[in-house]
Design a protein around this motif. Sequence first.
Motif, short mmCIF file in Angstrom:
data_model
loop_
_atom_site.label_atom_id
_atom_site.label_comp_id
_atom_site.label_asym_id
_atom_site.label_seq_id
_atom_site.Cartn_x
_atom_site.Cartn_y
_atom_site.Cartn_z
N UNK A 314 -9.47 -5.44 -2.32
CA UNK A 314 -8.17 -5.05 -1.73
C UNK A 314 -7.99 -3.53 -1.76
N UNK A 315 -8.75 -2.83 -2.56
CA UNK A 315 -8.72 -1.36 -2.61
C UNK A 315 -7.32 -0.79 -2.79
N UNK A 316 -6.52 -1.43 -3.65
CA UNK A 316 -5.16 -0.93 -3.88
C UNK A 316 -5.18 0.53 -4.34
N UNK A 317 -6.17 0.91 -5.14
CA UNK A 317 -6.22 2.29 -5.66
C UNK A 317 -6.37 3.30 -4.51
N UNK A 318 -7.15 2.93 -3.50
CA UNK A 318 -7.38 3.86 -2.37
C UNK A 318 -6.20 3.84 -1.40
N UNK A 319 -5.67 2.66 -1.13
CA UNK A 319 -4.51 2.58 -0.22
C UNK A 319 -3.35 3.38 -0.80
N UNK A 320 -3.14 3.23 -2.11
CA UNK A 320 -2.02 3.94 -2.75
C UNK A 320 -2.25 5.45 -2.76
N UNK A 321 -3.51 5.87 -2.86
CA UNK A 321 -3.79 7.31 -2.87
C UNK A 321 -3.35 7.94 -1.55
#
Length: 447
Positions: A314-321
């Motif tokens: 889901x790459x939440x860390x990248x989407x949030x960045x």
Amino acid sequence: MGEIHLAEPDVAIGIIGMGDMGKMYARRLAAAGWRVNACDRADKFESLKEEFAEIKNVHIYTNGHFVSRQSDYIIYSVEAELIDTVVGLYGPSTKLNAIVGGQTSCKAPEIAAFEKHLPKDVSIISCHSLHGPNVNPRGQPLVIIPHRTSTPSALDLVTRILSCFDSAFVTLTAAEHDRITADTQAVTHAAFLSMGSAWTANHQFPWESKRWSGGIENVKINVTLRIYSNKWHVYAGLAILNPAAQKQIKQYADSVTELFKLILVKDREEFTRRIREAGEFVFGGREEGLLLRDDILDQFSLSGVPKAQRKPNSHLSLLAMVDCWHRCGIVPYDHMICSTPLFRLWLGATEYLFRQPELLDDCIRFALDDESFRSDDLEFTFAARGWSDAVSNGDFNAYRLRFEKPQSYFAPRFPDAIKLGNEMVAKILRKTEEMESRVGSRDGGRP
Ligand SMILES: NC(=O)C1=CN([C@@H]2O[C@H](COP(=O)(O)OP(=O)(O)OC[C@H]3O[C@@H](n4cnc5c(N)ncnc54)[C@H](OP(=O)(O)O)[C@@H]3O)[C@@H](O)[C@H]2O)C=CC1
Ligand SMILES: O=C(O)C(=O)Cc1ccc(O)cc1
């Protein structure tokens, strides 16, 4: 490549604080022929003397008084939290008309300490190498801050001394430095620190799972382990002491939380709109080649899981960045002049996802429709907020405790990860150098 100046026999450089960065500076300056007078705390005198016994041009002393009174450019390379205490101790012993600078990562407290404790005849010209002690300084940004020059030749001398690093000089004020490095460093670290906390909380070694294998997952894992293998105070200092950093870390935690809530209620329309709007703000109109490519990234896996068996993320860390950059009005490419290797890797990872439309579509679909990442994303959300709270509270000890938990959990893997991480950083840096030369540097590059 710029001109390299020869060392000058009548000039001595002082280094107070012989930790990782102080030693790296001492070795390189001495190798270039400069006399280096150095010290750490008194109890390390014997071991340091032994360590540097065979190194020509390095002279170890018991304390900073001996270093200060006989050196022409003195660099304080101590913990940011201690800068006021250490300058308070040795600043009054500074040689007449000498120049003093520091290596700490946040300049407001360092400059305040210099103004408070140094005699008025002393020039203040600070510096900051924007890379860790094990990275080759060649071509990396080296910020110079000419804050107070009491003699006209002071800045020239510092430039001649530091030219042996062959870094790219960037001249800034202390305030400019702190604002830009908040954008490049602090929020980048917050993302990786949160990944480490979340993996620890979920009892995962990510390289043992098919969910974190290959491609940009290698960046996440290697960089996270690299940060946790370093000293906690480096990250604590630059986040806690810099008010602009606190604001951004808070926004990162808010972005993570808000996106996670949209995932929970499956608000596809708002989630997609928010991600695409942020992506357009940061990456819209970019046409240059991607910083990171699969064929490079796949060489640096700790897991060795074949590509066909990998699971999407889901790459939440990248989407949030990217959402955080958008909300803060930051276009990260504007800050390449103060970029660190880790920042460039992180920017490369976000770019890899956002500039490959089919990958971003998959990621959005996966985040909303597949529940297998929910518990990971929940822990990541807790972790991001926890790090933001630790920074906002300004409590160094609480930060340390929070840091040391994942550090001891991951410690057995540090040797492998550091070796692989060094190779990855070196290889990817060669690629990002091309990009920097396209973006340009504030001073036109190396001295
Ligand atoms: N590591 C990195 O990647 C980078 C770090 N920096 C900055 O550079 C500075 C140094 O970092 P780094 O070398 O990694 O940290 P280290 O902890 O390795 O080095 C700091 C050294 O200063 C010593 N010290 C503390 N008080 C005194 C004193 N009164 N007299 C002499 N020495 C003293 C410390 O001793 P003790 O451990 O006993 O306190 C320690 O050995 C920090 O401000 C950091 O933020 C900047 C760029 C990159
Ligand atoms: O590249 C990074 O972000 C690092 O982690 C190394 C680092 C740490 C502190 C600095 O002030 C500069 C570089």
